[in-house]
Write a protein that holds these residues in place. Structure first.
Motif: not given
Length: 288
Positions: A32-33, A64-69, A93-95, A114-116
């Motif tokens: 999850g970047g 540091i998890p990324i929260l998206f969307p 879903i990003a994580r 980074l790119k998702f």
């Protein structure tokens, strides 16, 4: 002097150094970047449960998890767009997916981009074409996350993003949180509270949602005489403080919207086709 290294743990990991300040951070793109470690002046800033990092069946507890969307939960883990119902788990879903490394740099800072990107799999959960481009930068000991949220769809894209940093605190009796707010919502007791600057971390679980008046908050770790300061753009309207009594962390989380906003439509971001939203979030530490 700045430096970038890559090594294999269970997953490919990037470590970016600021040697002058004795600081570094680590990123695991496949998970999850996520930034898994951030060390400032030799001090661990973040908490990480490595077992949850290594086990792909688990959500990572730490870093540091990324929260998206979305940030937080959806009622019954469901929402509807254009008459169709979708299921999405807490925090989006990003994580859950691998992010691609675009580039690294070690010139006047240490950075990694980074790119998702959306896929047929993500569209079954979130029916939009998108591209997220995040650049993590370490300069003079400060960690900055520059974000680009791009709508690649032919229709308007709704979302609300955020971060879930786990800050390492060995003993929460020695910690205090400074948020520029005089009220908050207690998500455990389901009620609005007057905030007097004190949080009772002796509770089994703390889950408070603030709507701060400024774009800065901080954590004071009295045992280490260290303050950690978070700064975030105005698009992050809320700050969530979450903690478990028996764990050595306090989460202080900038969010763009409150839980279930994909259903309530409150504070959601609505990008036109081809448009993008840029935002910045930074963390720095200092000795008190």
């Amino acid at each position: 002097m700045y430096k970038v290294e890559k090594y294999m743990d269970k997953f490919e990991t990037y470590r970016l150094y600021d040697l002058k300040s004795n600081s570094f951070f680590e990123v695991v793109p496949e998970r999850g970047g996520i930034i898994t470690r951030y060390v400032w002046a030799g001090q661990d800033i973040l908490y990480l449960d490595k077992e949850t990092l290594y086990n792909t069946e688990k959500n990572i507890r730490g870093g540091i998890p990324i929260l998206f969307p979305i940030c937080g939960y959806l009622k019954d883990e469901k929402y509807t767009i254009d008459g169709r119902e979708y299921n999405m788990k807490q925090h989006g879903i990003a994580r859950l997916y691998k992010w691609d490394v675009v580039k690294t740099s070690a010139d006047d800072s240490a950075s990694i981009t980074l790119k998702f990107t959306s896929s047929s799999e993500t569209r079954e959960i979130y029916p939009f074409d998108f591209e997220l481009i995040f650049t993590y930068i370490l300069k003079n000991g400060m960690l900055t996350i520059e974000q680009q949220y791009v709508n690649k769809s032919e229709k308007n894209m709704i979302f609300y993003s955020g971060f879930h940093p786990y800050f390492y605190i060995e003993n929460k009796d020695n910690a205090s949180i400074s948020v520029d707010s005089d009220a908050c919502y207690d998500a455990i007791d389901k009620k609005q509270l007057i905030f007097d600057g004190e949080i009772d971390f002796k509770k089994t679980e703390v889950n408070l949602i603030f709507e701060p008046k400024s774009n800065e908050c901080s954590i004071l770790d009295k045992k280490r005489s260290m303050k950690v300061i978070l700064k975030y753009d105005e698009v992050f309207k809320y700050v969530v403080v979450w903690a478990l009594h028996d764990k050595e962390f306090i989460c202080v989380e900038p969010w763009m919207a409150k839980p279930n906003s994909m259903n309530t439509k409150e504070d959601i971001k609505n990008l036109k086709p081809g448009d993008e939203l840029k935002a910045v979030f930074s963390i720095r530490a200092s000795m008190e």
